[in-house]
Design an enzyme around this catalytic site. Structure first.
Site, PDB file in Angstrom:
ATOM      1  N   VAL A 157      11.082  -6.677   9.998  1.00 29.04           N
ATOM      2  CA  VAL A 157      12.267  -5.824  10.175  1.00 29.04           C
ATOM      3  C   VAL A 157      11.957  -4.872  11.334  1.00 29.04           C
ATOM      4  O   VAL A 157      10.859  -4.319  11.412  1.00 29.04           O
ATOM      5  CB  VAL A 157      12.579  -5.028   8.882  1.00 29.04           C
ATOM      6  CG1 VAL A 157      13.786  -4.118   9.079  1.00 29.04           C
ATOM      7  CG2 VAL A 157      12.808  -5.987   7.706  1.00 29.04           C
TER       8      VAL A 157
ATOM      9  N   GLY B 279       4.857 -10.131   4.608  1.00 31.87           N
ATOM     10  CA  GLY B 279       5.654 -10.020   5.832  1.00 31.87           C
ATOM     11  C   GLY B 279       5.023 -10.768   6.989  1.00 31.87           C
ATOM     12  O   GLY B 279       3.795 -10.824   7.120  1.00 31.87           O
TER      13      GLY B 279
ATOM     14  N   ARG C  40       2.688   3.097   9.547  1.00 32.30           N
ATOM     15  CA  ARG C  40       2.006   3.967  10.525  1.00 32.30           C
ATOM     16  C   ARG C  40       2.971   4.550  11.559  1.00 32.30           C
ATOM     17  O   ARG C  40       2.595   5.463  12.288  1.00 32.30           O
ATOM     18  CB  ARG C  40       0.896   3.187  11.234  1.00 32.30           C
ATOM     19  CG  ARG C  40      -0.264   2.857  10.302  1.00 32.30           C
ATOM     20  CD  ARG C  40      -1.445   2.272  11.057  1.00 32.30           C
ATOM     21  NE  ARG C  40      -2.628   2.202  10.232  1.00 32.30           N
ATOM     22  CZ  ARG C  40      -3.001   1.119   9.537  1.00 32.30           C
ATOM     23  NH1 ARG C  40      -2.299   0.029   9.585  1.00 32.30           N
ATOM     24  NH2 ARG C  40      -4.095   1.146   8.796  1.00 32.30           N
TER      25      ARG C  40
ATOM     26  N   GLN D   2     -10.256  -2.403   2.870  1.00 31.84           N
ATOM     27  CA  GLN D   2      -9.742  -2.986   4.108  1.00 31.84           C
ATOM     28  C   GLN D   2      -9.697  -1.987   5.264  1.00 31.84           C
ATOM     29  O   GLN D   2      -9.186  -2.305   6.333  1.00 31.84           O
ATOM     30  CB  GLN D   2      -8.386  -3.651   3.878  1.00 31.84           C
ATOM     31  CG  GLN D   2      -7.214  -2.728   3.593  1.00 31.84           C
ATOM     32  CD  GLN D   2      -5.973  -3.515   3.193  1.00 31.84           C
ATOM     33  OE1 GLN D   2      -5.889  -4.043   2.094  1.00 31.84           O
ATOM     34  NE2 GLN D   2      -4.996  -3.612   4.088  1.00 31.84           N
TER      35      GLN D   2
ATOM     36  N   HIS E 137       9.388  -3.340   3.548  1.00 29.91           N
ATOM     37  CA  HIS E 137       9.017  -3.583   2.144  1.00 29.91           C
ATOM     38  C   HIS E 137      10.267  -3.909   1.319  1.00 29.91           C
ATOM     39  O   HIS E 137      10.226  -4.744   0.416  1.00 29.91           O
ATOM     40  CB  HIS E 137       8.356  -2.339   1.541  1.00 29.91           C
ATOM     41  CG  HIS E 137       7.047  -1.973   2.167  1.00 29.91           C
ATOM     42  ND1 HIS E 137       6.908  -0.892   3.002  1.00 29.91           N
ATOM     43  CD2 HIS E 137       5.821  -2.547   2.072  1.00 29.91           C
ATOM     44  CE1 HIS E 137       5.639  -0.803   3.391  1.00 29.91           C
ATOM     45  NE2 HIS E 137       4.968  -1.803   2.855  1.00 29.91           N
TER      46      HIS E 137
ATOM     47  N   LYS F  49       5.143  -9.677   9.887  1.00 33.08           N
ATOM     48  CA  LYS F  49       4.622  -8.621  10.782  1.00 33.08           C
ATOM     49  C   LYS F  49       3.088  -8.678  10.829  1.00 33.08           C
ATOM     50  O   LYS F  49       2.493  -8.487  11.880  1.00 33.08           O
ATOM     51  CB  LYS F  49       5.123  -7.278  10.273  1.00 33.08           C
ATOM     52  CG  LYS F  49       4.245  -6.107  10.557  1.00 33.08           C
ATOM     53  CD  LYS F  49       4.697  -5.344  11.747  1.00 33.08           C
ATOM     54  CE  LYS F  49       3.788  -4.213  12.130  1.00 33.08           C
ATOM     55  NZ  LYS F  49       2.751  -3.833  11.228  1.00 33.08           N
TER      56      LYS F  49
ATOM     57  N   MET G  75       0.857  -1.195   0.000  1.00 26.31           N
ATOM     58  CA  MET G  75       0.000   0.000   0.000  1.00 26.31           C
ATOM     59  C   MET G  75       0.892   1.244   0.000  1.00 26.31           C
ATOM     60  O   MET G  75       0.457   2.335   0.375  1.00 26.31           O
ATOM     61  CB  MET G  75      -0.928  -0.003   1.220  1.00 26.31           C
ATOM     62  CG  MET G  75      -1.887  -1.197   1.203  1.00 26.31           C
ATOM     63  SD  MET G  75      -3.424  -0.920   2.096  1.00 26.31           S
ATOM     64  CE  MET G  75      -2.815  -0.595   3.731  1.00 26.31           C
TER      65      MET G  75
HETATM   66  O1  PAF Z   1      -0.040  -5.615   3.861  1.00 23.69           O
HETATM   67  C1  PAF Z   1      -0.475  -4.727   3.099  1.00 23.69           C
HETATM   68  O2  PAF Z   1       0.208  -3.726   2.802  1.00 23.69           O
HETATM   69  C2  PAF Z   1      -1.873  -4.863   2.524  1.00 23.69           C
HETATM   70  O3  PAF Z   1      -2.747  -5.432   3.444  1.00 23.69           O
HETATM   71  C3  PAF Z   1      -1.904  -5.619   1.182  1.00 23.69           C
HETATM   72  C4  PAF Z   1      -1.443  -7.052   1.349  1.00 23.69           C
HETATM   73  C5  PAF Z   1      -1.013  -4.899   0.179  1.00 23.69           C
HETATM   74  C6  PAF Z   1      -3.333  -5.649   0.649  1.00 23.69           C
HETATM   75  O4  PAF Z   1      -3.833  -4.377   0.442  1.00 23.69           O
END
Ligand code: PAF
Length: 280
Positions: A173, A144, A184, A58, A34, A146, A27
């Site tokens: 990480v 991840g 966040r 979500q 990442h 996490k 996202m």
């Molecule tokens: O973990 C995330 O960043 C999100 O939940 C994902 C897997 C990209 C789905 O929107």
């Protein structure tokens, strides 16, 4: 790096890729966590597709969709530096075209822990992940540890829907204080970042009890809660000692256990977890 903003363009780019294709769904608001996912994809695959999509489905009505950190230009530079071949950056209407209504419901596993605190969250996650899988047709996708519950749900989704896509977990990480990296974290002041170190401390305290033979789920949960309660800035949402695959709370811990917790610090919701014994 090719940037595709429509389903049609990313499908055309995908069709030109050969060999093992890795997908890293994100996202945006990229951080070193990442980058670890992208590095694993780059070393394990012939081609890497990444997606950048802040998925409205979500986020709950009172959650931070509008305020979710976004920095497209910085993110693009990081994707490029990490060796991404194709970046899929769709607008909301590409993923949720007018009139669409299908949702993917992972079942009871989506309604405990994070799912209990964030109703509908994992239906949103499973729906977007299924769409991204259908659009990009990866050989393997990277998630991840996490987001432990998300990982379990995506593993089930790939298995239950017979997608033939491997799901590869990548370790969390952490910063120098042990705080798990999260997009966040930018919302935390330096003082609150220090306080947030208590989350990992709570997990390590329970781990140490487990290492010393503690096998009561309740005692492990209490060990975590006591550490969190000690930190004034922390408002605990839940602490859990659950089965790592079913996510059912354990009274006795005869085998592997997922220790997880969620807490709010000055309005920012943070989660963290460890699995015992160490999965690696
Ligand atoms: O973990 C995330 O960043 C999100 O939940 C994902 C897997 C990209 C789905 O929107």
């Amino acid at each position: 790096m090719r940037i595709a903003q429509t389903v049609r363009d990313v499908r055309a780019a995908r069709d030109r890729l050969t060999g093992r294709v890795g997908l890293v769904p994100t996202m945006g608001a990229l951080h070193a966590g990442h980058e670890a996912l992208l590095a694993r994809a780059r070393s394990g695959c012939d081609s890497v597709i990444a997606s950048l999509f802040v998925n409205p489905a979500q986020f709950g009505p009172l959650e931070d969709f509008a305020a979710y950190p976004r920095d497209r230009h910085r993110d693009r530079a990081i994707f490029e530096a990490c060796g991404v071949d194709v970046l899929f950056e769709p607008a909301v209407e590409e993923i949720y075209p007018p009139g669409e209504s299908t949702r993917v419901d992972p079942g009871p596993i989506a309604r405990v822990l994070e799912g209990a605190s964030r109703p509908g969250h994992f239906i949103g996650v499973a729906t977007v992940v299924a769409k991204l899988f259908a659009i990009t047709r990866p050989s393997v996708a990277y998630f991840g540890r996490k987001d432990a519950q998300q990982l379990v749900i995506v593993q089930r989704l790939a298995r239950d829907l017979r997608l033939g896509i491997e799901i590869e977990p990548v370790n969390t990480v952490r910063d120098a204080r042990g705080l798990a990296l999260s997009s966040r974290n930018v919302n935390l002041s330096p003082k609150h970042r220090t306080a947030a170190g208590a989350l990992y401390k709570a997990l390590l305290t329970a781990k140490s009890a487990w290492t010393n033979g503690q096998r009561s789920g309740q005692a492990l949960r209490k060990a975590m809660r006591d550490v969190l309660d000690h930190e004034e800035a922390i408002e605990t949402d839940y602490v859990s000692a659950a089965h790592p695959e079913t996510l059912e709370e354990l009274d006795d811990v005869p085998g592997p256990v997922l220790l997880s917790l969620a807490a709010r610090i000055a309005g920012t919701r943070l989660i963290d977890n460890i699995t015992l014994p160490d999965p690696d």
